[in-house]
Design a protein around this motif. Sequence first.
Motif, PDB file in Angstrom:
ATOM      1  N   ALA A 157       0.819  -1.217   0.000  1.00  0.00           N
ATOM      2  CA  ALA A 157       0.000   0.000   0.000  1.00  0.00           C
ATOM      3  C   ALA A 157       0.853   1.267   0.000  1.00  0.00           C
ATOM      4  N   LEU A 158       2.198   1.105  -0.018  1.00  0.00           N
ATOM      5  CA  LEU A 158       3.066   2.276   0.034  1.00  0.00           C
ATOM      6  C   LEU A 158       3.206   2.904  -1.347  1.00  0.00           C
ATOM      7  N   PRO A 159       2.739   4.142  -1.550  1.00  0.00           N
ATOM      8  CA  PRO A 159       2.889   4.786  -2.854  1.00  0.00           C
ATOM      9  C   PRO A 159       4.287   5.377  -3.006  1.00  0.00           C
ATOM     10  N   ILE A 160       4.846   5.232  -4.197  1.00  0.00           N
ATOM     11  CA  ILE A 160       6.142   5.822  -4.511  1.00  0.00           C
ATOM     12  C   ILE A 160       5.911   7.076  -5.341  1.00  0.00           C
ATOM     13  N   ASN A 161       6.470   8.193  -4.905  1.00  0.00           N
ATOM     14  CA  ASN A 161       6.369   9.453  -5.635  1.00  0.00           C
ATOM     15  C   ASN A 161       7.732   9.815  -6.209  1.00  0.00           C
ATOM     16  N   LEU A 162       7.790  10.001  -7.514  1.00  0.00           N
ATOM     17  CA  LEU A 162       9.018  10.375  -8.201  1.00  0.00           C
ATOM     18  C   LEU A 162       8.892  11.837  -8.603  1.00  0.00           C
ATOM     19  N   ASP A 163       9.768  12.676  -8.060  1.00  0.00           N
ATOM     20  CA  ASP A 163       9.669  14.119  -8.249  1.00  0.00           C
ATOM     21  C   ASP A 163      10.475  14.592  -9.449  1.00  0.00           C
ATOM     22  N   SER A 164       9.838  15.343 -10.323  1.00  0.00           N
ATOM     23  CA  SER A 164      10.522  15.939 -11.470  1.00  0.00           C
ATOM     24  C   SER A 164      11.230  17.221 -11.024  1.00  0.00           C
ATOM     25  N   PRO A 165      12.080  17.796 -11.865  1.00  0.00           N
ATOM     26  CA  PRO A 165      12.802  19.024 -11.480  1.00  0.00           C
ATOM     27  C   PRO A 165      11.852  20.109 -10.982  1.00  0.00           C
ATOM     28  N   GLY A 166      12.147  20.628  -9.805  1.00  0.00           N
ATOM     29  CA  GLY A 166      11.343  21.695  -9.213  1.00  0.00           C
ATOM     30  C   GLY A 166      10.296  21.228  -8.234  1.00  0.00           C
ATOM     31  N   THR A 167       9.858  19.985  -8.331  1.00  0.00           N
ATOM     32  CA  THR A 167       8.849  19.470  -7.400  1.00  0.00           C
ATOM     33  C   THR A 167       9.505  19.092  -6.084  1.00  0.00           C
ATOM     34  N   ASN A 168       8.959  19.617  -4.992  1.00  0.00           N
ATOM     35  CA  ASN A 168       9.527  19.383  -3.653  1.00  0.00           C
ATOM     36  C   ASN A 168      11.014  19.701  -3.611  1.00  0.00           C
ATOM     37  N   GLY A 169      11.421  20.661  -4.432  1.00  0.00           N
ATOM     38  CA  GLY A 169      12.812  21.088  -4.447  1.00  0.00           C
ATOM     39  C   GLY A 169      13.749  20.198  -5.232  1.00  0.00           C
ATOM     40  N   SER A 170      13.210  19.211  -5.948  1.00  0.00           N
ATOM     41  CA  SER A 170      14.070  18.304  -6.709  1.00  0.00           C
ATOM     42  C   SER A 170      14.936  19.084  -7.694  1.00  0.00           C
ATOM     43  N   ASN A 171      16.223  18.763  -7.719  1.00  0.00           N
ATOM     44  CA  ASN A 171      17.161  19.479  -8.579  1.00  0.00           C
ATOM     45  C   ASN A 171      17.067  19.049 -10.029  1.00  0.00           C
ATOM     46  N   SER A 172      17.022  17.732 -10.262  1.00  0.00           N
ATOM     47  CA  SER A 172      17.072  17.236 -11.647  1.00  0.00           C
ATOM     48  C   SER A 172      16.107  16.097 -11.926  1.00  0.00           C
ATOM     49  N   GLY A 173      15.224  15.797 -10.950  1.00  0.00           N
ATOM     50  CA  GLY A 173      14.313  14.671 -11.136  1.00  0.00           C
ATOM     51  C   GLY A 173      14.951  13.333 -10.812  1.00  0.00           C
ATOM     52  N   THR A 174      16.058  13.362 -10.061  1.00  0.00           N
ATOM     53  CA  THR A 174      16.819  12.151  -9.756  1.00  0.00           C
ATOM     54  C   THR A 174      16.488  11.629  -8.364  1.00  0.00           C
ATOM     55  N   GLN A 175      16.300  10.297  -8.261  1.00  0.00           N
ATOM     56  CA  GLN A 175      16.094   9.653  -6.975  1.00  0.00           C
ATOM     57  C   GLN A 175      16.618   8.221  -7.027  1.00  0.00           C
ATOM     58  N   LEU A 176      17.071   7.724  -5.877  1.00  0.00           N
ATOM     59  CA  LEU A 176      17.550   6.343  -5.773  1.00  0.00           C
ATOM     60  C   LEU A 176      16.423   5.515  -5.170  1.00  0.00           C
ATOM     61  N   TRP A 177      15.891   4.598  -5.987  1.00  0.00           N
ATOM     62  CA  TRP A 177      14.684   3.853  -5.629  1.00  0.00           C
ATOM     63  C   TRP A 177      15.036   2.452  -5.134  1.00  0.00           C
ATOM     64  N   SER A 178      14.369   2.048  -4.064  1.00  0.00           N
ATOM     65  CA  SER A 178      14.541   0.712  -3.505  1.00  0.00           C
ATOM     66  C   SER A 178      13.568  -0.250  -4.184  1.00  0.00           C
ATOM     67  N   MET A 179      14.103  -1.182  -4.962  1.00  0.00           N
ATOM     68  CA  MET A 179      13.255  -2.125  -5.685  1.00  0.00           C
ATOM     69  C   MET A 179      12.768  -3.247  -4.768  1.00  0.00           C
ATOM     70  N   PRO A 180      11.456  -3.487  -4.697  1.00  0.00           N
ATOM     71  CA  PRO A 180      10.962  -4.618  -3.919  1.00  0.00           C
ATOM     72  C   PRO A 180      11.572  -5.931  -4.418  1.00  0.00           C
ATOM     73  N   TYR A 181      11.846  -6.842  -3.503  1.00  0.00           N
ATOM     74  CA  TYR A 181      12.525  -8.091  -3.876  1.00  0.00           C
ATOM     75  C   TYR A 181      11.715  -8.911  -4.878  1.00  0.00           C
ATOM     76  N   HIS A 182      10.382  -8.710  -4.915  1.00  0.00           N
ATOM     77  CA  HIS A 182       9.546  -9.510  -5.814  1.00  0.00           C
ATOM     78  C   HIS A 182       8.891  -8.632  -6.893  1.00  0.00           C
ATOM     79  N   PHE A 183       9.580  -7.579  -7.288  1.00  0.00           N
ATOM     80  CA  PHE A 183       9.114  -6.728  -8.389  1.00  0.00           C
ATOM     81  C   PHE A 183       8.976  -7.579  -9.652  1.00  0.00           C
TER      82      PHE A 183
END
Length: 227
Positions: A131-157
């Motif tokens: 039920a955990l939503p993942i939000n990926l921020d583009s440049p400028g959203t929530n102060g994001s510099n370049s839209g970059t984030q390091l995402w934790s992949m679920p083991y059973h993706f």
Amino acid sequence: MTKRVFAVAAVGLAAVLVAGGLVASNMGFKANYHLDTIGSNGSVSGAQTLALPYNQQTGINTAQDLINDINTDAGAAVVDNVSRIIRTTDLKETYSLTSGGVDFAITPGEGYIVVVTASADYIMVGSHNPALPINLDSPGTNGSNSGTQLWSMPYHFTGTTAEDLITEIESHGAPGDVARVTSLIRTSVTPQTYSLVTGGTNFALVPGEAYVIVVLNDVTGWIPAHF
């Protein structure tokens, strides 16, 4: 014997709750993830990404807690430092037991970089939070510099390649949302990058690893598909 990818053992929920003190979900797991020091399996720096379960083991709340847990499994102080990528600067925030730094909070869905001075197996215990939503921020959203984030992949993706990952994200958002995805491979100082537009290496996704995702548009409320 050295283990490159982690081995997953699913366990009954009741056993997980008793043994690990976890937040309840449909399935708990215990995973063996091998950490390579410099020269081990071709590692160039002793650095690797780490994707923790979204419902982490009780007591692992900060960078220091994570270091202590890995060192406990290893039976020695093998962790030099752990880092996260700050979206507002694209810089790493690093913590070490010896040199200090920011003892940042462990956040579900966020990936980390671990540098070790000796090879070790890390036993991750946890469960997935579907039920955990993942939000990926583009440049400028929530102060994001370049839209970059390091995402934790679920083991059973359900995805198995970089292309699968991009397709999965854009099926939730829209075509063109993802600029590229990157794997910070252990054996090279040069990351492996893939884009639907410019191509690159369509690398395999490995359970236990985290991946850099760069988005051009906001992706909100994404629930990673899993089996």
